[in-house]
Design a protein around this motif. Structure first.
Motif, PDB file in Angstrom:
ATOM      1  N   TRP A   1     -13.953  -3.297  23.646  1.00 10.65           N
ATOM      2  CA  TRP A   1     -12.581  -3.476  23.192  1.00 10.65           C
ATOM      3  C   TRP A   1     -11.670  -2.300  23.528  1.00 10.65           C
ATOM      4  O   TRP A   1     -10.469  -2.340  23.233  1.00 10.65           O
ATOM      5  CB  TRP A   1     -12.565  -3.723  21.678  1.00 10.65           C
ATOM      6  CG  TRP A   1     -13.067  -5.086  21.333  1.00 10.65           C
ATOM      7  CD1 TRP A   1     -14.333  -5.437  20.991  1.00 10.65           C
ATOM      8  CD2 TRP A   1     -12.306  -6.303  21.324  1.00 10.65           C
ATOM      9  NE1 TRP A   1     -14.429  -6.784  20.760  1.00 10.65           N
ATOM     10  CE2 TRP A   1     -13.203  -7.346  20.951  1.00 10.65           C
ATOM     11  CE3 TRP A   1     -10.972  -6.616  21.578  1.00 10.65           C
ATOM     12  CZ2 TRP A   1     -12.789  -8.664  20.840  1.00 10.65           C
ATOM     13  CZ3 TRP A   1     -10.571  -7.929  21.457  1.00 10.65           C
ATOM     14  CH2 TRP A   1     -11.471  -8.941  21.095  1.00 10.65           C
TER      15      TRP A   1
ATOM     16  N   ALA B   1      -5.644 -15.504  22.791  1.00 16.77           N
ATOM     17  CA  ALA B   1      -6.805 -15.335  21.915  1.00 16.77           C
ATOM     18  C   ALA B   1      -7.660 -16.603  21.883  1.00 16.77           C
ATOM     19  O   ALA B   1      -8.895 -16.533  21.917  1.00 16.77           O
ATOM     20  CB  ALA B   1      -6.352 -14.964  20.508  1.00 16.77           C
ATOM     21  N   VAL B   2      -7.012 -17.758  21.835  1.00 18.93           N
ATOM     22  CA  VAL B   2      -7.754 -19.022  21.822  1.00 18.93           C
ATOM     23  C   VAL B   2      -8.520 -19.202  23.135  1.00 18.93           C
ATOM     24  O   VAL B   2      -9.679 -19.635  23.143  1.00 18.93           O
ATOM     25  CB  VAL B   2      -6.798 -20.204  21.581  1.00 18.93           C
ATOM     26  CG1 VAL B   2      -7.521 -21.537  21.783  1.00 18.93           C
ATOM     27  CG2 VAL B   2      -6.214 -20.131  20.177  1.00 18.93           C
TER      28      VAL B   2
ATOM     29  N   PHE C   1      -9.578 -16.801  25.097  1.00 18.44           N
ATOM     30  CA  PHE C   1     -10.681 -15.835  25.074  1.00 18.44           C
ATOM     31  C   PHE C   1     -11.853 -16.377  24.273  1.00 18.44           C
ATOM     32  O   PHE C   1     -13.009 -16.314  24.710  1.00 18.44           O
ATOM     33  CB  PHE C   1     -10.198 -14.516  24.471  1.00 18.44           C
ATOM     34  CG  PHE C   1     -11.278 -13.503  24.251  1.00 18.44           C
ATOM     35  CD1 PHE C   1     -11.732 -12.717  25.307  1.00 18.44           C
ATOM     36  CD2 PHE C   1     -11.849 -13.338  23.005  1.00 18.44           C
ATOM     37  CE1 PHE C   1     -12.739 -11.781  25.109  1.00 18.44           C
ATOM     38  CE2 PHE C   1     -12.851 -12.408  22.789  1.00 18.44           C
ATOM     39  CZ  PHE C   1     -13.303 -11.624  23.847  1.00 18.44           C
ATOM     40  N   VAL C   2     -11.571 -16.920  23.099  1.00 17.12           N
ATOM     41  CA  VAL C   2     -12.632 -17.485  22.257  1.00 17.12           C
ATOM     42  C   VAL C   2     -13.308 -18.663  22.959  1.00 17.12           C
ATOM     43  O   VAL C   2     -14.536 -18.826  22.893  1.00 17.12           O
ATOM     44  CB  VAL C   2     -12.067 -17.917  20.893  1.00 17.12           C
ATOM     45  CG1 VAL C   2     -13.100 -18.700  20.095  1.00 17.12           C
ATOM     46  CG2 VAL C   2     -11.608 -16.700  20.096  1.00 17.12           C
ATOM     47  N   ALA C   3     -12.510 -19.487  23.631  1.00 16.02           N
ATOM     48  CA  ALA C   3     -13.068 -20.648  24.335  1.00 16.02           C
ATOM     49  C   ALA C   3     -14.022 -20.212  25.450  1.00 16.02           C
ATOM     50  O   ALA C   3     -15.111 -20.778  25.602  1.00 16.02           O
ATOM     51  CB  ALA C   3     -11.943 -21.508  24.906  1.00 16.02           C
TER      52      ALA C   3
ATOM     53  N   ARG D   1     -15.623 -17.230  25.764  1.00 16.55           N
ATOM     54  CA  ARG D   1     -16.813 -16.594  25.186  1.00 16.55           C
ATOM     55  C   ARG D   1     -17.714 -17.629  24.511  1.00 16.55           C
ATOM     56  O   ARG D   1     -18.939 -17.552  24.593  1.00 16.55           O
ATOM     57  CB  ARG D   1     -16.400 -15.515  24.192  1.00 16.55           C
ATOM     58  CG  ARG D   1     -15.899 -14.238  24.848  1.00 16.55           C
ATOM     59  CD  ARG D   1     -17.033 -13.587  25.669  1.00 16.55           C
ATOM     60  NE  ARG D   1     -16.577 -12.410  26.380  1.00 16.55           N
ATOM     61  CZ  ARG D   1     -16.604 -11.176  25.885  1.00 16.55           C
ATOM     62  NH1 ARG D   1     -17.029 -10.978  24.646  1.00 16.55           N
ATOM     63  NH2 ARG D   1     -16.189 -10.159  26.607  1.00 16.55           N
ATOM     64  N   GLY D   2     -17.101 -18.596  23.836  1.00 21.95           N
ATOM     65  CA  GLY D   2     -17.888 -19.649  23.203  1.00 21.95           C
ATOM     66  C   GLY D   2     -18.661 -20.467  24.217  1.00 21.95           C
ATOM     67  O   GLY D   2     -19.835 -20.814  23.998  1.00 21.95           O
TER      68      GLY D   2
ATOM     69  N   GLU E   1     -21.647 -18.435  25.488  1.00 18.08           N
ATOM     70  CA  GLU E   1     -22.756 -18.441  24.530  1.00 18.08           C
ATOM     71  C   GLU E   1     -23.494 -19.779  24.569  1.00 18.08           C
ATOM     72  O   GLU E   1     -24.727 -19.826  24.547  1.00 18.08           O
ATOM     73  CB  GLU E   1     -22.229 -18.163  23.120  1.00 18.08           C
ATOM     74  CG  GLU E   1     -21.678 -16.769  22.909  1.00 18.08           C
ATOM     75  CD  GLU E   1     -22.769 -15.706  22.978  1.00 18.08           C
ATOM     76  OE1 GLU E   1     -23.933 -16.021  22.670  1.00 18.08           O
ATOM     77  OE2 GLU E   1     -22.451 -14.557  23.350  1.00 18.08           O
TER      78      GLU E   1
END
Length: 263
Positions: free
Chosen positions: A26, A243-244, A246-248, A250-251, A254
């Motif tokens: 970060w 941010a959404v 980024f989460v998508a 990274r999700g 995973e």
């Protein structure tokens, strides 16, 4: 890049290593925020480039009031449908082109011609055909995401180990069974790579389309906020969709790692 960083701090105890890895990951974002704070009001007028503290306050307000959620859900629905269609058609088309010369000869010219065209340049055509709204945005997302999925599926199907194909043929596997018992399972890792490439592209294409061809969605909020000079809200929506996305990404990474644990 993440693996290289892990090697640099692997001498630390496991709990400390996890915290250190997170901090290292970060740091670039932290530097960007600090530079943004410094630039606001000095390099660029604060009215045009509001500081992160002001934008953060506006994000909190948008979330608490729920104002952003209806537009965000519409944007995510458009991404989901467009990306889903591109995965379905892209995989079928990529594998079909790899396993059939007539299919490859027929579609290759279209893919070669459309590859260099920025998909946002097709927004006026999408508006002309489908009007302003969800259908046009879905079409742009679909077209933008299609090519990386087709190419990865095609390359994976071409590179399938011939020994697997010959072994399946010797065991009496039909051509139809070959596709879903041998070819498709062997191409899954590369297909997932293509989808990973398509996910951020979907967000880029969606916001670009909503800036021009929509009266709802995050892109529409960004446009209208900028037009009336409400720059804190404009930047807040930009940060939210970033941010959404980024989460998508990274999700999905995973999920891919768990699905492909057998590879």
């Amino acid at each position: 890049m993440r693996h290289a960083t892990s090697r640099r701090i692997e001498g630390l105890p496991a709990p400390v290593q996890g915290v250190a890895q997170t901090l290292v990951d970060w740091i670039p974002l932290g530097i960007l925020v600090v530079l943004w704070e410094i630039a606001s009001g000095t390099v660029v007028a604060e009215a045009v480039l509001p500081p992160p503290t002001t934008v953060s306050s506006r994000i909190a307000n948008l979330v608490v009031t729920g104002e952003v959620f209806s537009h965000l859900f519409i944007s995510l629905f458009r991404i989901g449908v467009g990306l889903g269609l591109s995965i379905l058609i892209g995989v079928l088309l990529g594998i079909g082109m790899a396993r059939s010369d007539p299919v490859e000869n027929f579609f290759d010219i279209f893919l070669s011609m459309t590859y260099p065209i920025p998909k946002t340049a097709l927004v006026p055509l999408a508006i002309l055909w489908l009007g302003v709204g969800t259908e046009a945005a879905i079409l742009i997302v679909f077209l933008a995401c299609l090519l990386p999925i087709v190419l990865n599926a095609y390359n994976a199907a071409v590179d399938v180990d011939q020994n697997l194909v010959w072994s399946a043929q010797m065991m009496g596997t039909s051509d139809r069974e070959m596709l879903y018992k041998v070819i498709f399972p062997a191409t899954v890792p590369e297909i997932m790579t293509g989808v990973r490439q398509a996910v951020p592209i979907a967000f880029i294409a969606l916001v670009s389309a909503e800036l021009i061809a929509s009266n709802q969605g995050i892109g529409y909020l960004i446009l209208t906020s900028g037009q009336i000079g409400n720059y804190p809200t404009m930047f807040a929506n930009i940060v939210i969709i970033s941010a959404v996305a980024f989460v998508a990404v990274r999700g999905f990474e995973e999920t891919r790692d768990r699905v492909l644990v057998w590879t």
